[in-house]
Design a protein around this motif. Sequence first.
Motif, PDB file in Angstrom:
ATOM      1  N   THR A 185      87.957  48.744 -20.313  1.00  0.00           N
ATOM      2  CA  THR A 185      89.164  48.679 -19.495  1.00  0.00           C
ATOM      3  C   THR A 185      89.050  47.664 -18.361  1.00  0.00           C
ATOM      4  N   GLU A 186      87.821  47.318 -17.958  1.00  0.00           N
ATOM      5  CA  GLU A 186      87.673  46.258 -16.965  1.00  0.00           C
ATOM      6  C   GLU A 186      88.268  44.950 -17.480  1.00  0.00           C
ATOM      7  N   ILE A 187      88.281  44.792 -18.797  1.00  0.00           N
ATOM      8  CA  ILE A 187      88.861  43.594 -19.405  1.00  0.00           C
ATOM      9  C   ILE A 187      90.330  43.812 -19.725  1.00  0.00           C
ATOM     10  N   THR A 188      90.636  44.896 -20.460  1.00  0.00           N
ATOM     11  CA  THR A 188      92.001  45.091 -20.952  1.00  0.00           C
ATOM     12  C   THR A 188      92.990  45.478 -19.860  1.00  0.00           C
ATOM     13  N   ARG A 189      92.527  46.136 -18.774  1.00  0.00           N
ATOM     14  CA  ARG A 189      93.450  46.555 -17.719  1.00  0.00           C
ATOM     15  C   ARG A 189      93.412  45.652 -16.498  1.00  0.00           C
ATOM     16  N   SER A 190      92.653  44.586 -16.592  1.00  0.00           N
ATOM     17  CA  SER A 190      92.709  43.589 -15.526  1.00  0.00           C
ATOM     18  C   SER A 190      94.027  42.830 -15.623  1.00  0.00           C
ATOM     19  N   LEU A 191      94.354  42.074 -14.595  1.00  0.00           N
ATOM     20  CA  LEU A 191      95.607  41.315 -14.612  1.00  0.00           C
ATOM     21  C   LEU A 191      95.627  40.338 -15.774  1.00  0.00           C
ATOM     22  N   ILE A 210      98.107  40.509 -19.111  1.00  0.00           N
ATOM     23  CA  ILE A 210      98.956  39.362 -19.459  1.00  0.00           C
ATOM     24  C   ILE A 210      98.689  38.907 -20.891  1.00  0.00           C
ATOM     25  N   VAL A 211      97.395  38.824 -21.243  1.00  0.00           N
ATOM     26  CA  VAL A 211      97.036  38.377 -22.595  1.00  0.00           C
ATOM     27  C   VAL A 211      97.525  39.354 -23.646  1.00  0.00           C
ATOM     28  N   LEU A 212      97.244  40.662 -23.439  1.00  0.00           N
ATOM     29  CA  LEU A 212      97.663  41.661 -24.423  1.00  0.00           C
ATOM     30  C   LEU A 212      99.178  41.784 -24.501  1.00  0.00           C
ATOM     31  N   GLY A 213      99.820  41.846 -23.340  1.00  0.00           N
ATOM     32  CA  GLY A 213     101.276  41.947 -23.333  1.00  0.00           C
ATOM     33  C   GLY A 213     101.931  40.720 -23.935  1.00  0.00           C
TER      34      GLY A 213
END
Length: 543
Positions: A47-53, A57-60
């Motif tokens: 989550t440090e990667i996926t929930r970072s800003l 942005i990348v996932l969304g």
Amino acid sequence: MRLSIDAQGLRLVSGLILFAFVALHLVNHALALWSLEAMDQVQVWRTEITRSLTGRIVLGGAFVVHLGLNVSKIVARKYWRMRGWGFVQILTGLIIPVLVIPHAVGMNIPEVLWAVDVTYAFAVLQLWPAGALEKFVLTVVAWTHGCIGVTFWLRSKSWFNQAAPLLVVSAIAIPVLGFLGYTVAGKLGMGVLDAAWLTDERRVWIAEQKDLARTITFWSTVAVCLLAAVVYRFFSIRSRVRVFGDGAQAIPGRKGQTLLEICRSAGHPHSHVCGGKGRCSTCRVRVVEGAENLSPRSDREMQVTRRFGLPDNVRLACQSKVLGQVHMQPLVAPETQTVVDLAMPDPLRWGQERTLTILFADIRGFTTFSENQLPYDVVFFLNRFMEFSTKIIEAHEGHLDKFMGDGIMAIFGIDGDPERAAQNAIAASHAILDHLEDFQREFAWLLNAPLKVGVGLHSGLAVVGRVGGRASHGARGQITVIGDVVNTAARIEGMCKDLRASLLVSESVLDTAGDRRPRVDGHVTTPRGREKSLTVFSLRSQA
């Protein structure tokens, strides 16, 4: 070097990002089979990667881009002739948002509204057991959609057949272990986790919000598809064009479509062996009129144009977007599928790029030898030589391509990895030369001088395919190889005499075989027909 990416590339990149996210999610679930603590520890790192800003942005962005491109591709489709997996991919792609968005809403409500630090175990507990079916369906739908896309992307790769068993095992093991881990986490969490914040009222309220999100997402997806179809139809009517093919027959289309898309949407057969990706020249057409109404050549088309020296009036149909009326003439007659083709799908039917090692072997002084012998004796001698060579080649996983008088050509690497193929080719070459003494004893009555054979090896990228056989009552044809690697291997074999070597190999063979030993006494040469020089090494000198 200029970096360019088209809609197909964007769809691939965004899809791979989302597929990697799903895979990591499932692997994180699977860690519950080890312990809840391990699952939570990896969750923190993930989550440090996926929930970072940046991660959001990348996932969304990947989600929006992938969904948008898929919707645009669906509404632009004018024909629905496709294999079953194509329908499955389209259907799962439309279902995923309806399942994912409510899931995301349910996972984020506790953190946003109640400032709860939701660990991975707590998140699983929230979905257990009432959400188990929902989780299972989401896993199956998302994973199936991703696997179909990855398979379609990788199936033309040279190493795909070799890696297919591992890919299949991974495609099955990851979701199965992930769901088992989710089940274990749910059962263990019921007994050891303190979830006082998750009261019955809050659980019901979260479920209501998820149902609301599911309803909104479903109707929004329907509305977006209908709106996109209406907009597409509107602009299609306003941007209609006509393409004239053979016999001046008008084929309707719209601006922005490629010549290949227009022909296929109208049901007109048109060759496109590489699938319309600009990697072959079989869709090429001669532009009779309206060349100015075609888009400029893309980077992919320029590569093919330079390689084959195509004139200005010859274009690739898959890369030429129509901007106005065009009169063109296909230059390659399309092939039609027979019942045999459909019953026995063959990945080599249309060719595949693979890294191969090619072997050429030739009997030295054969012309002089044959002039002094009876023709029947010569034929018998050649048959025995070819028979013993073929056994050695096949024993080393090689494929005999053809006989050429007193020489042979063999292919290594059709079904295996390049490193093993190069190693097998070297071993087969040594075995052929090792057995010459036995062969000479058998034909001592015929040979008036020691038998000498030259062998040349070269490794490189080539297209291997099955040719012929379509008119032979279902025969599947013969496997052959097309590429510069074949000509180079033949040239290397021809150098054996001048360099007094029995076995000559190029440096690429040693590199491919993983030979890391120091290399000395290499010969730098430029074989006839090549612009670039290469280094060859003698692995065996003539006696």
